[in-house]
Motif scaffolding. Structure first.
Motif, PDB file in Angstrom:
ATOM      1  N   UNK A 120      -4.538  29.813   4.710  1.00 43.01           N
ATOM      2  CA  UNK A 120      -5.251  29.251   5.861  1.00 43.01           C
ATOM      3  C   UNK A 120      -4.542  29.613   7.165  1.00 43.01           C
ATOM      4  N   UNK A 121      -3.219  29.564   7.165  1.00 43.12           N
ATOM      5  CA  UNK A 121      -2.430  29.930   8.333  1.00 43.12           C
ATOM      6  C   UNK A 121      -2.691  31.391   8.708  1.00 43.12           C
ATOM      7  N   UNK A 122      -2.674  32.279   7.719  1.00 45.42           N
ATOM      8  CA  UNK A 122      -2.933  33.700   7.971  1.00 45.42           C
ATOM      9  C   UNK A 122      -4.347  33.902   8.506  1.00 45.42           C
ATOM     10  N   UNK A 123      -5.300  33.172   7.958  1.00 45.81           N
ATOM     11  CA  UNK A 123      -6.685  33.280   8.435  1.00 45.81           C
ATOM     12  C   UNK A 123      -6.806  32.845   9.891  1.00 45.81           C
ATOM     13  N   UNK A 124      -6.038  31.832  10.278  1.00 47.43           N
ATOM     14  CA  UNK A 124      -6.069  31.361  11.665  1.00 47.43           C
ATOM     15  C   UNK A 124      -5.490  32.403  12.619  1.00 47.43           C
ATOM     16  N   UNK A 125      -4.548  33.206  12.143  1.00 49.11           N
ATOM     17  CA  UNK A 125      -3.974  34.275  12.970  1.00 49.11           C
ATOM     18  C   UNK A 125      -4.985  35.393  13.143  1.00 49.11           C
ATOM     19  N   UNK A 126      -5.674  35.734  12.076  1.00 49.52           N
ATOM     20  CA  UNK A 126      -6.705  36.759  12.166  1.00 49.52           C
ATOM     21  C   UNK A 126      -6.393  37.992  11.350  1.00 49.52           C
ATOM     22  N   UNK A 127      -7.033  39.077  11.723  1.00 45.50           N
ATOM     23  CA  UNK A 127      -7.000  40.310  10.933  1.00 45.50           C
ATOM     24  C   UNK A 127      -5.614  40.948  10.843  1.00 45.50           C
ATOM     25  N   UNK A 128      -4.713  40.610  11.746  1.00 50.00           N
ATOM     26  CA  UNK A 128      -3.371  41.196  11.706  1.00 50.00           C
ATOM     27  C   UNK A 128      -2.489  40.609  10.618  1.00 50.00           C
ATOM     28  N   UNK A 129      -2.902  39.497  10.044  1.00 47.37           N
ATOM     29  CA  UNK A 129      -2.071  38.811   9.053  1.00 47.37           C
ATOM     30  C   UNK A 129      -2.627  39.022   7.654  1.00 47.37           C
ATOM     31  N   UNK A 130      -1.714  39.269   6.727  1.00 43.41           N
ATOM     32  CA  UNK A 130      -2.100  39.371   5.327  1.00 43.41           C
ATOM     33  C   UNK A 130      -1.110  38.579   4.477  1.00 43.41           C
ATOM     34  N   UNK A 131      -1.586  38.165   3.321  1.00 40.90           N
ATOM     35  CA  UNK A 131      -0.776  37.367   2.399  1.00 40.90           C
ATOM     36  C   UNK A 131      -0.667  38.096   1.074  1.00 40.90           C
ATOM     37  N   UNK A 132       0.539  38.152   0.552  1.00 41.58           N
ATOM     38  CA  UNK A 132       0.766  38.621  -0.806  1.00 41.58           C
ATOM     39  C   UNK A 132       1.286  37.433  -1.601  1.00 41.58           C
ATOM     40  N   UNK A 133       0.526  37.043  -2.604  1.00 40.31           N
ATOM     41  CA  UNK A 133       0.933  35.939  -3.476  1.00 40.31           C
ATOM     42  C   UNK A 133       1.722  36.496  -4.645  1.00 40.31           C
ATOM     43  N   UNK A 134       2.841  35.854  -4.938  1.00 38.94           N
ATOM     44  CA  UNK A 134       3.670  36.250  -6.070  1.00 38.94           C
ATOM     45  C   UNK A 134       3.359  35.302  -7.223  1.00 38.94           C
ATOM     46  N   UNK A 135       2.732  35.839  -8.249  1.00 35.84           N
ATOM     47  CA  UNK A 135       2.318  35.042  -9.402  1.00 35.84           C
ATOM     48  C   UNK A 135       3.514  34.326 -10.018  1.00 35.84           C
ATOM     49  N   UNK A 136       3.389  33.017 -10.147  1.00 34.13           N
ATOM     50  CA  UNK A 136       4.440  32.208 -10.751  1.00 34.13           C
ATOM     51  C   UNK A 136       5.687  32.054  -9.908  1.00 34.13           C
ATOM     52  N   UNK A 137       5.684  32.594  -8.710  1.00 30.55           N
ATOM     53  CA  UNK A 137       6.877  32.565  -7.864  1.00 30.55           C
ATOM     54  C   UNK A 137       7.151  31.203  -7.267  1.00 30.55           C
ATOM     55  N   UNK A 138       8.428  30.826  -7.254  1.00 33.66           N
ATOM     56  CA  UNK A 138       8.846  29.602  -6.587  1.00 33.66           C
ATOM     57  C   UNK A 138       9.393  29.969  -5.201  1.00 33.66           C
TER      58      UNK A 138
END
Length: 159
Positions: A120-138
């Motif tokens: 949600x934070x990245x979406x609020x920033x806009x197209x310049x922001x991307x998220x990489x989720x690390x599966x199972x990552x703490x």
């Protein structure tokens, strides 16, 4: 984590600088909760910018929060990476003004901030922001350091 990223960048011919904030390890000064540490990052940017036209900032946890604050409006900073940004306990509202390429690498099980909040934070920033989720990552990417480091290295070195 940051050592792994620095080594990955080094193998791609990218200069790196890692430092301790004031009061950490053998560094002088005392921890001041964020504002003074932003000055530490600005001093590091000043140092690196003497020999480089563009600087990328990579920070982990508190260092991500501080680094993003310092680099958000600095024209010498071209790319920002935040690993395990502690979106729960720290105020990230001022970071919504970031208008340069930003990668947020976050574990699916990070106790310091839910992945949904990062998205949600990245979406609020806009197209310049991307998220990489690390599966199972703490929060520390235990057992998944390569999965967290690789996208950060690619993002910085590819820019």
């Amino acid at each position: 984590m940051l050592h792994r990223i620095a080594c990955g960048l080094h193998t791609r011919g990218v200069s790196t600088l890692r430092f301790n904030y004031r009061g950490v390890g053998a560094s002088e000064g005392i921890f001041e909760g964020g504002d003074a540490e932003v000055d530490d990052v600005r001093a590091a940017i000043d140092h690196v910018a003497r020999d480089h036209d563009e600087v990328a900032l990579v920070g982990y946890s508190f260092g991500a929060w501080v680094g993003l604050r310092a680099g958000a409006d600095d024209p010498r900073v071209g790319r920002l990476v935040g690993l395990s940004l502690p979106i729960g306990p720290l105020d990230v509202a001022p970071l919504r003004s970031i208008r340069r390429p930003l990668l947020l690498v976050h574990g699916e099980r990070d106790a310091w901030g839910e992945l949904a909040a990062i998205v949600a934070f990245a979406a609020a920033i806009g197209a310049n922001a991307e998220v990489t989720a690390v599966a199972g990552g703490d929060h520390g990417f235990q057992g998944r350091l390569d999965a967290a480091a690789a996208p950060a290295v690619a993002f910085v070195a590819g820019g």
